[in-house]
Scaffold this active site. Structure first.
Site, PDB file in Angstrom:
ATOM      1  N   ASN A  54     -59.120 -38.634 -61.520  1.00 35.24           N
ATOM      2  CA  ASN A  54     -59.367 -37.977 -62.805  1.00 35.24           C
ATOM      3  C   ASN A  54     -59.825 -36.534 -62.597  1.00 35.24           C
ATOM      4  O   ASN A  54     -60.565 -36.221 -61.662  1.00 35.24           O
ATOM      5  CB  ASN A  54     -60.351 -38.762 -63.671  1.00 35.24           C
ATOM      6  CG  ASN A  54     -61.597 -39.236 -62.971  1.00 35.24           C
ATOM      7  OD1 ASN A  54     -61.616 -39.397 -61.756  1.00 35.24           O
ATOM      8  ND2 ASN A  54     -62.646 -39.469 -63.725  1.00 35.24           N
ATOM      9  N   ILE A  55     -59.343 -35.687 -63.489  1.00 29.66           N
ATOM     10  CA  ILE A  55     -59.651 -34.257 -63.429  1.00 29.66           C
ATOM     11  C   ILE A  55     -60.195 -33.863 -64.796  1.00 29.66           C
ATOM     12  O   ILE A  55     -59.458 -33.868 -65.791  1.00 29.66           O
ATOM     13  CB  ILE A  55     -58.401 -33.441 -63.054  1.00 29.66           C
ATOM     14  CG1 ILE A  55     -57.881 -33.903 -61.678  1.00 29.66           C
ATOM     15  CG2 ILE A  55     -58.743 -31.943 -63.035  1.00 29.66           C
ATOM     16  CD1 ILE A  55     -56.589 -33.259 -61.241  1.00 29.66           C
ATOM     17  N   GLU A  56     -61.492 -33.590 -64.835  1.00 33.83           N
ATOM     18  CA  GLU A  56     -62.170 -33.324 -66.113  1.00 33.83           C
ATOM     19  C   GLU A  56     -62.105 -31.846 -66.473  1.00 33.83           C
ATOM     20  O   GLU A  56     -61.668 -31.000 -65.677  1.00 33.83           O
ATOM     21  CB  GLU A  56     -63.626 -33.822 -66.021  1.00 33.83           C
ATOM     22  CG  GLU A  56     -63.655 -35.326 -65.785  1.00 33.83           C
ATOM     23  CD  GLU A  56     -65.038 -35.937 -65.825  1.00 33.83           C
ATOM     24  OE1 GLU A  56     -66.037 -35.206 -65.691  1.00 33.83           O
ATOM     25  OE2 GLU A  56     -65.107 -37.178 -66.000  1.00 33.83           O
ATOM     26  N   GLU A  67     -54.848 -42.330 -63.502  1.00 33.44           N
ATOM     27  CA  GLU A  67     -53.553 -43.019 -63.577  1.00 33.44           C
ATOM     28  C   GLU A  67     -52.445 -42.052 -63.954  1.00 33.44           C
ATOM     29  O   GLU A  67     -51.348 -42.086 -63.415  1.00 33.44           O
ATOM     30  CB  GLU A  67     -53.590 -44.127 -64.636  1.00 33.44           C
ATOM     31  CG  GLU A  67     -54.580 -45.240 -64.366  1.00 33.44           C
ATOM     32  CD  GLU A  67     -55.940 -44.978 -65.002  1.00 33.44           C
ATOM     33  OE1 GLU A  67     -56.438 -43.836 -64.922  1.00 33.44           O
ATOM     34  OE2 GLU A  67     -56.494 -45.927 -65.566  1.00 33.44           O
ATOM     35  N   CYS A  96     -57.250 -47.138 -69.289  1.00 38.14           N
ATOM     36  CA  CYS A  96     -57.479 -46.879 -70.712  1.00 38.14           C
ATOM     37  C   CYS A  96     -56.186 -47.107 -71.498  1.00 38.14           C
ATOM     38  O   CYS A  96     -55.090 -47.186 -70.926  1.00 38.14           O
ATOM     39  CB  CYS A  96     -58.006 -45.460 -70.930  1.00 38.14           C
ATOM     40  SG  CYS A  96     -56.738 -44.187 -70.951  1.00 38.14           S
ATOM     41  N   CYS A  99     -53.317 -44.584 -70.966  1.00 40.33           N
ATOM     42  CA  CYS A  99     -52.629 -44.760 -69.677  1.00 40.33           C
ATOM     43  C   CYS A  99     -51.760 -46.007 -69.679  1.00 40.33           C
ATOM     44  O   CYS A  99     -50.685 -46.027 -69.062  1.00 40.33           O
ATOM     45  CB  CYS A  99     -53.644 -44.794 -68.538  1.00 40.33           C
ATOM     46  SG  CYS A  99     -54.365 -43.164 -68.239  1.00 40.33           S
TER      47      CYS A  99
END
Ligand code: THU
Length: 144
Positions: A54-56, A67, A96, A99
């Site tokens: 994940n890249i916030e 994903e 989620c 995804c």
């Protein structure tokens, strides 16, 4: 959880390597806001593995899940289908909803392994997690 617990030791080599790839990917997450790192690995129809984390973003809604990073990489590299997904988080969370829908674009069903960071592992599937995905539509065949 809509997933069956399985033993880490009982995983075959294919699942072990997919999980190891997801674990490595988790270490590359960019999560300064949530501190909740997610690692994903998908196996494409070619047999190749694609990883993501994940890249916030400071603008929260722009965050991209692990994903989707993995799926975009696989499709961009010309994979036509996805055969398996491994996901690892601190809690053993499942993908989620967004995804799940993205995965359904490239796999009618998909075995999914979820793991937590204590070595607990569960098996589930996309069909179990998203029984009524919005279907792929051929717009050429629809009435305008
Ligand atoms: N996240 C994922 O990477 N995958 C999911 O399926 C759910 C959530 C990320 C987004 C955000 O960076 C963090 O987990 C907390 O929501």
């Amino acid at each position: 959880m809509n997933a069956e617990p399985v033993s880490l030791g009982g995983l075959d080599d294919a699942w072990r390597s997919l999980l190891a790839a997801a674990q490595e990917a988790r270490g590359r997450a960019y999560t300064p806001y949530s501190r909740f790192a997610v690692g994903a690995a998908v196996r494409g129809g070619s047999g190749r593995i694609y990883t993501g984390a994940n890249i916030e973003n400071a603008s929260s809604g722009l965050t991209v899940c692990a994903e989707r990073v993995a799926v975009w990489k696989a499709i961009f590299e010309s994979e036509q289908t996805l055969d398996a997904l491994a996901l690892i988080t601190e809690t053993g969370a499942t993908p989620c909803g967004a995804c799940r829908q993205v995965l359904s674009e490239f796999a009618a069903d998909l075995p999914i392994l979820v793991a937590d960071t204590q070595g607990r592992v569960w098996m589930t599937s996309l069909a179990a997690l998203l029984p009524d995905a919005f279907p792929r539509v051929s717009y050429a065949e629809t009435d305008q």
